[in-house]
Design a protein around this motif. Structure first.
Motif, mmCIF file in Angstrom:
data_model
loop_
_atom_site.group_PDB
_atom_site.id
_atom_site.type_symbol
_atom_site.label_atom_id
_atom_site.label_comp_id
_atom_site.label_asym_id
_atom_site.label_seq_id
_atom_site.Cartn_x
_atom_site.Cartn_y
_atom_site.Cartn_z
ATOM 1 N N PRO A 330 0.832 -1.204 0.000
ATOM 2 C CA PRO A 330 0.000 0.000 0.000
ATOM 3 C C PRO A 330 0.865 1.251 0.000
ATOM 4 O O PRO A 330 2.030 1.221 0.387
ATOM 5 C CB PRO A 330 -0.786 -0.114 1.325
ATOM 6 N N SER A 331 0.283 2.347 -0.479
ATOM 7 C CA SER A 331 1.010 3.621 -0.490
ATOM 8 C C SER A 331 1.099 4.147 0.942
ATOM 9 O O SER A 331 0.095 4.155 1.671
ATOM 10 C CB SER A 331 0.264 4.624 -1.375
ATOM 11 N N LEU A 332 2.299 4.566 1.348
ATOM 12 C CA LEU A 332 2.503 5.056 2.707
ATOM 13 C C LEU A 332 2.575 6.580 2.705
ATOM 14 O O LEU A 332 3.454 7.160 2.078
ATOM 15 C CB LEU A 332 3.791 4.474 3.298
ATOM 16 N N ASP A 333 1.668 7.205 3.421
ATOM 17 C CA ASP A 333 1.690 8.665 3.527
ATOM 18 C C ASP A 333 1.029 9.067 4.833
ATOM 19 O O ASP A 333 0.253 8.316 5.412
ATOM 20 C CB ASP A 333 0.963 9.296 2.341
ATOM 21 N N ILE A 334 1.384 10.276 5.281
ATOM 22 C CA ILE A 334 0.773 10.781 6.512
ATOM 23 C C ILE A 334 -0.446 11.639 6.158
ATOM 24 O O ILE A 334 -0.608 12.072 5.020
ATOM 25 C CB ILE A 334 1.806 11.614 7.328
ATOM 26 N N ARG A 335 -1.301 11.877 7.161
ATOM 27 C CA ARG A 335 -2.450 12.758 6.926
ATOM 28 C C ARG A 335 -2.818 13.470 8.217
ATOM 29 O O ARG A 335 -2.600 12.945 9.326
ATOM 30 C CB ARG A 335 -3.646 11.989 6.371
ATOM 31 N N LEU A 336 -3.368 14.653 8.063
ATOM 32 C CA LEU A 336 -3.825 15.426 9.209
ATOM 33 C C LEU A 336 -5.179 14.912 9.670
ATOM 34 O O LEU A 336 -6.099 14.751 8.869
ATOM 35 C CB LEU A 336 -3.946 16.902 8.812
ATOM 36 N N VAL A 337 -5.290 14.628 10.963
ATOM 37 C CA VAL A 337 -6.577 14.261 11.568
ATOM 38 C C VAL A 337 -6.902 15.352 12.586
ATOM 39 O O VAL A 337 -6.301 15.411 13.666
ATOM 40 C CB VAL A 337 -6.516 12.881 12.246
ATOM 41 N N ALA A 338 -7.811 16.232 12.212
ATOM 42 C CA ALA A 338 -8.168 17.368 13.077
ATOM 43 C C ALA A 338 -9.295 16.978 14.026
ATOM 44 O O ALA A 338 -10.339 16.483 13.593
ATOM 45 C CB ALA A 338 -8.587 18.558 12.224
ATOM 46 N N ARG A 339 -9.045 17.188 15.322
ATOM 47 C CA ARG A 339 -10.044 16.847 16.339
ATOM 48 C C ARG A 339 -10.257 18.032 17.283
ATOM 49 O O ARG A 339 -9.778 19.138 17.037
ATOM 50 C CB ARG A 339 -9.595 15.609 17.118
ATOM 51 N N ALA A 340 -10.926 17.765 18.385
ATOM 52 C CA ALA A 340 -11.361 18.836 19.291
ATOM 53 C C ALA A 340 -10.218 19.631 19.901
ATOM 54 O O ALA A 340 -10.391 20.806 20.247
ATOM 55 C CB ALA A 340 -12.226 18.252 20.408
ATOM 56 N N SER A 341 -9.037 19.066 20.057
ATOM 57 C CA SER A 341 -7.942 19.777 20.729
ATOM 58 C C SER A 341 -7.422 20.973 19.944
ATOM 59 O O SER A 341 -6.675 21.794 20.477
ATOM 60 C CB SER A 341 -6.774 18.830 21.021
ATOM 61 N N THR A 342 -7.839 21.083 18.667
ATOM 62 C CA THR A 342 -7.470 22.266 17.865
ATOM 63 C C THR A 342 -8.688 22.954 17.272
ATOM 64 O O THR A 342 -8.685 24.169 17.086
ATOM 65 C CB THR A 342 -6.530 21.872 16.699
ATOM 66 N N LEU A 343 -9.718 22.180 16.972
ATOM 67 C CA LEU A 343 -10.854 22.750 16.231
ATOM 68 C C LEU A 343 -11.651 23.764 17.040
ATOM 69 O O LEU A 343 -12.347 24.602 16.476
ATOM 70 C CB LEU A 343 -11.784 21.620 15.757
ATOM 71 N N GLY A 344 -11.551 23.698 18.359
ATOM 72 C CA GLY A 344 -12.319 24.652 19.167
ATOM 73 C C GLY A 344 -11.483 25.817 19.674
ATOM 74 O O GLY A 344 -11.909 26.516 20.601
ATOM 75 N N PHE A 345 -10.304 26.035 19.075
ATOM 76 C CA PHE A 345 -9.412 27.086 19.585
ATOM 77 C C PHE A 345 -10.085 28.456 19.508
ATOM 78 O O PHE A 345 -10.680 28.835 18.509
ATOM 79 C CB PHE A 345 -8.118 27.143 18.784
ATOM 80 N N GLY A 346 -9.958 29.208 20.620
ATOM 81 C CA GLY A 346 -10.431 30.587 20.644
ATOM 82 C C GLY A 346 -11.897 30.769 20.931
ATOM 83 O O GLY A 346 -12.350 31.876 21.175
ATOM 84 N N LYS A 347 -12.683 29.687 20.897
ATOM 85 C CA LYS A 347 -14.113 29.823 21.125
ATOM 86 C C LYS A 347 -14.397 30.155 22.588
ATOM 87 O O LYS A 347 -13.792 29.611 23.485
ATOM 88 C CB LYS A 347 -14.854 28.545 20.726
ATOM 89 N N PHE A 348 -15.346 31.043 22.774
ATOM 90 C CA PHE A 348 -15.836 31.428 24.106
ATOM 91 C C PHE A 348 -14.736 32.054 24.974
ATOM 92 O O PHE A 348 -14.812 32.030 26.213
ATOM 93 C CB PHE A 348 -16.429 30.199 24.836
ATOM 94 N N ARG A 349 -13.704 32.626 24.351
ATOM 95 C CA ARG A 349 -12.645 33.268 25.147
ATOM 96 C C ARG A 349 -13.095 34.635 25.605
ATOM 97 O O ARG A 349 -13.804 35.332 24.909
ATOM 98 C CB ARG A 349 -11.359 33.392 24.328
#
Length: 349
Positions: A330-349
């Motif tokens: 199989p082709s080997l490559d990395i990928r970004l998996v965006a989850r809550a630890s970054t997606l909610g940055f700055g909200k409700f500050r």
């Protein structure tokens, strides 16, 4: 009363042939008349004789065994890797032994002598201790091998590595897009090639961002603390970082285990993740989905790394020319998996 174990001598006597003839039959080596072959097969079935595969392997110094040499069995990345390697090896008629190394183990000649004495047919190396002495010991062992993860090097025929530089840039660019403006990096040991490549990707990304935003001293945007890939170092260095750089709002960790330690430290210090500080790791271990908030990561195809490395090693053992076009690659490559630890940055500050 213990049942008598049938031996090759019993088979030879019952079939009326020599032990050497039975041995030639079992090893498919040398001429045997069709009449003798039929007799031996009939006697083996009648006596329910099964040759001792371990003894046969040791006699030929071939045991269809692969050693997996890893640096830290407590890191969840490696057990996930073991699953793939064991499954693929088993499907090809091989078994694996796990060798968990400590610092300096591979520098000891006794380590390599023990490996040779086990008659392993090949090994997959994930531990990084590639000093001149270790390289010489590997060469002297004459055992086929493949290097992965921490031991992998770019453009090396015996290595299976991924683009750590690209992964680091993806991580930092994701933090910038999330709105982070002061991003730090807690790296792995600088002696490990993956660590240095991840650090290089981080440094270039934050420096480029500083230049684009007209910062007078772009190099001041670089904040690096060196860890050791353990959860404890992620926790400890996050505490040091946040005490010394209180306005840091994004942290890229050199692996997921340190990211989990970072998350714990931030919570203990009273920071809200991701509202006040966004964090992202590297590896894609399942544990990042089991914490709260779930941690964003640069995911490596861990199973595929294990599968590809095992297939490559078995081809080397069996003298088959490496072919990257084979369907089991199989082709080997990395990928970004965006989850809550970054997606909610700055909200409700």
């Amino acid at each position: 009363m213990r049942e008598k174990q049938i031996t090759i001598r019993d088979v030879a006597k019952e079939a009326g042939v020599s032990v050497a003839t039975v041995s030639r039959y079992l090893n498919n080596k040398g001429y045997i008349s069709q009449k003798s072959e039929l007799k031996i097969r009939d006697v083996m079935e009648r006596l329910n004789y099964h040759p001792n595969e371990i003894a046969r392997g040791l006699a030929k110094k071939k045991t269809r065994t692969i050693a997996l040499i890893i640096p830290d069995i407590t890191n969840p990345f490696f057990p996930e890797l073991v699953v793939a390697i064991e499954e693929v090896a088993k499907s090809k008629g091989y078994s694996i032994i796990l060798v968990n190394t400590q610092d300096g183990d591979m520098e000891d000649n006794h380590f390599w002598t023990q490996l040779q004495n086990r008659y392993v047919d090949g090994f997959i190396l994930a531990s990084f201790e590639m000093s001149e002495r270790v390289v010489k010991a590997i060469e002297n062992s004459k055992i086929p091998f493949v290097r992965i993860d921490r031991a992998a090097e770019d453009n090396a025929n015996d290595s299976i590595g991924l683009d750590n530089y690209k992964g680091a840039k993806l991580a930092v660019e994701h933090l910038i897009e999330a709105g982070c403006r002061k991003i730090a990096h807690i790296s792995g040991p600088k002696s490990f090639p993956p660590s240095s490549e991840r650090k290089r990707g981080y440094v270039e990304s934050v420096t480029d961002w500083a230049v684009r935003n007209g910062k007078e001293s772009p190099e001041d945007a670089v904040i690096v603390y060196e860890g050791d890939f353990t959860l404890e170092s992620g926790k400890l260095l996050t505490q040091v970082l946040m005490n010394e750089q209180k306005d840091v709002d994004g942290i890229f960790l050199g692996n997921d285990l340190m990211a989990i330690g970072c998350l714990k430290a931030l919570k203990l210090m009273g920071y809200q993740v991701p509202q006040e500080v966004a964090i992202i790791g590297f590896d894609g271990i399942k544990l990042t989905e089991m914490v709260e908030p779930e941690i964003s990561t640069i995911e490596q195809p861990i199973y595929d790394i294990g599968a590809v490395s095992t297939n490559k090693l078995i081809r080397k053992i069996e003298g088959i020319e490496d072919d990257h076009s084979l369907p089991d690659e199989p082709s080997l490559d990395i990928r970004l998996v965006a989850r809550a630890s970054t997606l909610g940055f700055g909200k409700f500050r």
